[in-house]
Design a protein around this motif. Structure first.
Motif, PDB file in Angstrom:
ATOM      1  N   THR A  99       0.831  -1.209   0.000  1.00  0.00           N
ATOM      2  CA  THR A  99       0.000   0.000   0.000  1.00  0.00           C
ATOM      3  C   THR A  99       0.861   1.253   0.000  1.00  0.00           C
ATOM      4  N   THR A 100       1.879   1.271   0.830  1.00  0.00           N
ATOM      5  CA  THR A 100       2.797   2.417   0.883  1.00  0.00           C
ATOM      6  C   THR A 100       3.483   2.619  -0.459  1.00  0.00           C
ATOM      7  N   MET A 101       3.861   1.549  -1.095  1.00  0.00           N
ATOM      8  CA  MET A 101       4.534   1.641  -2.381  1.00  0.00           C
ATOM      9  C   MET A 101       3.595   2.198  -3.457  1.00  0.00           C
ATOM     10  N   GLU A 102       2.328   1.782  -3.440  1.00  0.00           N
ATOM     11  CA  GLU A 102       1.366   2.274  -4.425  1.00  0.00           C
ATOM     12  C   GLU A 102       1.068   3.761  -4.213  1.00  0.00           C
ATOM     13  N   LYS A 103       0.993   4.202  -2.941  1.00  0.00           N
ATOM     14  CA  LYS A 103       0.796   5.622  -2.665  1.00  0.00           C
ATOM     15  C   LYS A 103       1.976   6.442  -3.177  1.00  0.00           C
ATOM     16  N   ALA A 104       3.155   5.962  -2.951  1.00  0.00           N
ATOM     17  CA  ALA A 104       4.340   6.668  -3.416  1.00  0.00           C
ATOM     18  C   ALA A 104       4.373   6.734  -4.942  1.00  0.00           C
ATOM     19  N   LYS A 105       3.934   5.668  -5.578  1.00  0.00           N
ATOM     20  CA  LYS A 105       3.883   5.635  -7.036  1.00  0.00           C
ATOM     21  C   LYS A 105       2.880   6.657  -7.559  1.00  0.00           C
ATOM     22  N   ALA A 106       1.724   6.782  -6.877  1.00  0.00           N
ATOM     23  CA  ALA A 106       0.728   7.792  -7.272  1.00  0.00           C
ATOM     24  C   ALA A 106       1.285   9.199  -7.073  1.00  0.00           C
ATOM     25  N   GLY A 107       2.076   9.392  -6.015  1.00  0.00           N
ATOM     26  CA  GLY A 107       2.708  10.695  -5.788  1.00  0.00           C
ATOM     27  C   GLY A 107       3.660  11.064  -6.899  1.00  0.00           C
ATOM     28  N   ILE A 108       4.351  10.093  -7.425  1.00  0.00           N
ATOM     29  CA  ILE A 108       5.254  10.357  -8.561  1.00  0.00           C
ATOM     30  C   ILE A 108       4.451  10.814  -9.771  1.00  0.00           C
ATOM     31  N   SER A 109       3.344  10.128 -10.040  1.00  0.00           N
ATOM     32  CA  SER A 109       2.507  10.496 -11.192  1.00  0.00           C
ATOM     33  C   SER A 109       1.950  11.910 -11.026  1.00  0.00           C
ATOM     34  N   GLN A 110       1.494  12.255  -9.820  1.00  0.00           N
ATOM     35  CA  GLN A 110       0.943  13.582  -9.573  1.00  0.00           C
ATOM     36  C   GLN A 110       2.012  14.653  -9.738  1.00  0.00           C
ATOM     37  N   ALA A 111       3.178  14.411  -9.194  1.00  0.00           N
ATOM     38  CA  ALA A 111       4.270  15.383  -9.321  1.00  0.00           C
ATOM     39  C   ALA A 111       4.699  15.523 -10.773  1.00  0.00           C
ATOM     40  N   ASP A 112       4.702  14.431 -11.501  1.00  0.00           N
ATOM     41  CA  ASP A 112       5.086  14.466 -12.911  1.00  0.00           C
ATOM     42  C   ASP A 112       4.078  15.291 -13.718  1.00  0.00           C
ATOM     43  N   ALA A 113       2.773  15.149 -13.395  1.00  0.00           N
ATOM     44  CA  ALA A 113       1.748  15.948 -14.072  1.00  0.00           C
ATOM     45  C   ALA A 113       1.937  17.432 -13.775  1.00  0.00           C
ATOM     46  N   SER A 114       2.294  17.780 -12.539  1.00  0.00           N
ATOM     47  CA  SER A 114       2.532  19.168 -12.167  1.00  0.00           C
ATOM     48  C   SER A 114       3.718  19.749 -12.941  1.00  0.00           C
ATOM     49  N   VAL A 115       4.751  18.957 -13.106  1.00  0.00           N
ATOM     50  CA  VAL A 115       5.926  19.408 -13.864  1.00  0.00           C
ATOM     51  C   VAL A 115       5.558  19.661 -15.320  1.00  0.00           C
ATOM     52  N   GLN A 116       4.789  18.763 -15.916  1.00  0.00           N
ATOM     53  CA  GLN A 116       4.389  18.930 -17.310  1.00  0.00           C
ATOM     54  C   GLN A 116       3.509  20.172 -17.484  1.00  0.00           C
ATOM     55  N   SER A 117       2.588  20.406 -16.532  1.00  0.00           N
ATOM     56  CA  SER A 117       1.748  21.608 -16.593  1.00  0.00           C
ATOM     57  C   SER A 117       2.592  22.868 -16.500  1.00  0.00           C
ATOM     58  N   ALA A 118       3.565  22.866 -15.620  1.00  0.00           N
ATOM     59  CA  ALA A 118       4.450  24.027 -15.474  1.00  0.00           C
ATOM     60  C   ALA A 118       5.255  24.265 -16.746  1.00  0.00           C
ATOM     61  N   GLN A 119       5.670  23.196 -17.394  1.00  0.00           N
ATOM     62  CA  GLN A 119       6.414  23.340 -18.647  1.00  0.00           C
ATOM     63  C   GLN A 119       5.538  23.974 -19.724  1.00  0.00           C
ATOM     64  N   ALA A 120       4.257  23.595 -19.775  1.00  0.00           N
ATOM     65  CA  ALA A 120       3.336  24.218 -20.735  1.00  0.00           C
ATOM     66  C   ALA A 120       3.140  25.696 -20.415  1.00  0.00           C
ATOM     67  N   SER A 121       3.044  26.014 -19.107  1.00  0.00           N
ATOM     68  CA  SER A 121       2.895  27.420 -18.699  1.00  0.00           C
ATOM     69  C   SER A 121       4.132  28.230 -19.067  1.00  0.00           C
ATOM     70  N   ILE A 122       5.300  27.621 -18.936  1.00  0.00           N
ATOM     71  CA  ILE A 122       6.542  28.308 -19.319  1.00  0.00           C
ATOM     72  C   ILE A 122       6.528  28.623 -20.807  1.00  0.00           C
ATOM     73  N   HIS A 123       6.078  27.676 -21.594  1.00  0.00           N
ATOM     74  CA  HIS A 123       6.022  27.891 -23.044  1.00  0.00           C
ATOM     75  C   HIS A 123       5.049  29.018 -23.392  1.00  0.00           C
ATOM     76  N   THR A 124       3.876  29.033 -22.745  1.00  0.00           N
ATOM     77  CA  THR A 124       2.879  30.086 -22.998  1.00  0.00           C
ATOM     78  C   THR A 124       3.398  31.445 -22.567  1.00  0.00           C
ATOM     79  N   ALA A 125       4.007  31.531 -21.393  1.00  0.00           N
ATOM     80  CA  ALA A 125       4.543  32.800 -20.889  1.00  0.00           C
ATOM     81  C   ALA A 125       5.638  33.333 -21.797  1.00  0.00           C
ATOM     82  N   GLN A 126       6.457  32.448 -22.324  1.00  0.00           N
ATOM     83  CA  GLN A 126       7.511  32.881 -23.230  1.00  0.00           C
ATOM     84  C   GLN A 126       6.924  33.479 -24.508  1.00  0.00           C
ATOM     85  N   SER A 127       5.842  32.866 -24.996  1.00  0.00           N
ATOM     86  CA  SER A 127       5.173  33.402 -26.186  1.00  0.00           C
ATOM     87  C   SER A 127       4.571  34.775 -25.887  1.00  0.00           C
TER      88      SER A 127
END
Length: 472
Positions: free
Chosen positions: A108-136
């Motif tokens: 259970t602990t391992m699955e929660k940690a795995k979900a945390g990785i996915s959530q953090a990865d989604a946040s990073v991708q969203s921030a990268q899209a925001s960086i691209h928009t702000a640069q434009s």
């Protein structure tokens, strides 16, 4: 070589016994000149019997104590003493309920940690899209500000002037058309709708002219301070958006790294729990036979405590305590005769130990013994004898050898006379002495009554013709 005193004692004792008990039928009786009965015998090569003068205790060739690696109550044992087991066979099983619970928690602990990785990865991708928009947005705001600062280009002013001229001509034309349409309407030549459309076109043409004139006026006057300030603010806002997006990205990366570390720890905990669960099953590390069993169903098993002893008894071994004075005659791969309850097997020397036993002064020689039917058991005491390369020797009865303090000798029967013949002796085997030199196969010797003879005594007229070889 035998000690002379020992030879003398052996000769004396055994000779007396032979005189009382009589002689072998394979020898010839005769009477010497002294009047005492004697017996002669032809000497020949005979099998040299091994001396089983070493003893040892049989052991399994490969034996190991099997211990639990986990704690818990023993649910059941699956083997008994004497059972044959293969490598990896289950010997006992501990209660696994606690270990299964720990494994579930770790999962259970391992699955929660795995979900945390996915959530953090989604946040990073969203921030990268925001960086691209702000640069434009920055690029767009900077371009607009640059245009305001540079002012209108000459060709843009010409285009605006042409647009005013075109709009003016269109307006004048539409105005004239509208006046004519009004006159015709009053005269009843056009309908009300046509007249209204003509008036609407004049209004639209007038607005287009006003827009063209205003655009030309702006180009000729240049951007205002307010417009430049607004454009500059737009650039700053776009830059602020970029910085915010980058900050969000860094935060997302940090969260992802933390989630990955948590997942790694959780995965380690899961693997440890899985390993602990696996260790609740006790298996045999080797193929062999269960020699000892120290546990029973229901008792508590603890890590490190011996539960079984398993050994391979299809091949046994024994440690022979060889006197250090004889160790040089022992070699690896040498054959050894092993005796147990009148059964003799051939073993092979597998190892000669490098040091002397401080208590006994002997050196252990390890011998491997085949046991295909498993009928010899560890713990049984065997006797052993080194197999000799020379399997035959010239043997004479002990009573035929005389020793009076000098070198031993026998009496040969030569042409009817007793001839004193010195000999060199070897080992004693089965009340016989090995003759190393002094005699040859086929020689006739006095075996009984030799102690009463003197060199040159007559043995009788028909001795040589009547003597026979001793039978097996």
């Amino acid at each position: 070589m035998l000690n002379r005193t020992r030879i003398k004692m052996l000769v004396t004792g055994i000779t007396l016994a032979m005189v009382v008990s009589g002689c072998s039928s394979a020898s010839e009786d005769t009477t010497a000149k002294s009047g005492q009965p004697v017996q002669i015998q032809k000497v020949k090569m005979q099998p040299l019997t091994n001396e089983f003068n070493l003893a040892g205790t049989l052991q399994a060739s490969n034996q190991t104590a099997v211990s639990f690696e986990a704690n818990g109550r023993i649910l059941n044992t699956t083997v008994e003493v004497g059972d044959q087991v293969r490598k990896g066979a289950v010997l006992a099983q501990l209660d696994t309920s606690t270990y299964q619970l720990e494994l579930a928690r770790a999962k259970t602990t391992m699955e929660k940690a795995k979900a945390g990785i996915s959530q953090a990865d989604a946040s990073v991708q969203s921030a990268q899209a925001s960086i691209h928009t702000a640069q434009s947005q920055i690029n767009s705001a900077q371009s607009k500000l640059q245009e305001l600062n540079n002012g209108a280009k000459k060709q843009e002013i010409v285009q605006a002037q042409n647009a005013v001229t075109t709009a003016t001509n269109t307006y004048n034309k539409k105005k004239a058309d509208a006046a004519r349409s009004q006159s015709l309407f009053q005269a009843g030549a056009v309908s009300l709708t046509e007249n209204e459309n003509a008036q609407l076109e004049v209004t639209n043409a007038q607005k287009s002219l006003s827009d063209a004139q205003e655009q030309l006026s702006l180009l000729l006057a240049g951007a205002s301070q307010e417009q430049r300030a607004q454009a500059s603010d737009g650039v700053d806002q776009a830059r602020a958006g970029l910085e915010s997006a980058r900050a969000t990205q860094q935060q997302g990366l940090a969260s992802k790294a933390q989630a990955q570390a948590t997942y790694k720890d959780a995965l380690t905990a899961y693997e440890q729990s899985a390993l602990a669960l696996k260790k609740t099953t006790l298996t045999s590390p080797i193929a062999g036979v269960v020699i000892e069993k120290q546990v029973s169903d229901g008792q508590l098993g603890s890590s490190g405590s011996e539960a079984f002893t398993v050994g391979n008894i299809s091949t046994l071994k024994v440690l022979l305590p060889v006197p250090d004075s004889e160790i040089l005659s022992w070699k690896k791969d040498q054959k050894v005769n092993i005796s147990l309850y009148n059964e003799i097997r051939t073993g092979t020397v597998t190892q000669i130990y490098p040091s002397t036993n401080s208590k006994t002064g002997s050196i252990n020689v390890e011998v491997s013994i085949p046991n295909p039917e498993l009928n010899w058991k560890p713990g049984q005491v065997i006797s052993a004898a080194k197999s000799m390369k020379q399997n035959e020797a010239l043997l004479v009865p002990v009573e035929s050898v005389i020793s009076t303090g000098n070198d031993p000798y026998v009496f040969k029967a030569v042409n009817g006379k007793a001839v004193k013949t010195p000999i060199k002796l070897g080992k004693v085997t089965n009340n016989q002495l090995e003759v190393l030199s002094g005699l040859q196969a086929g020689d006739q010797i006095v075996t009984q009554g030799a102690g009463t003879l003197f060199n040159g005594d007559l043995l009788g007229n028909d001795v040589l013709g009547k003597s026979e070889e001793s039978s097996e």
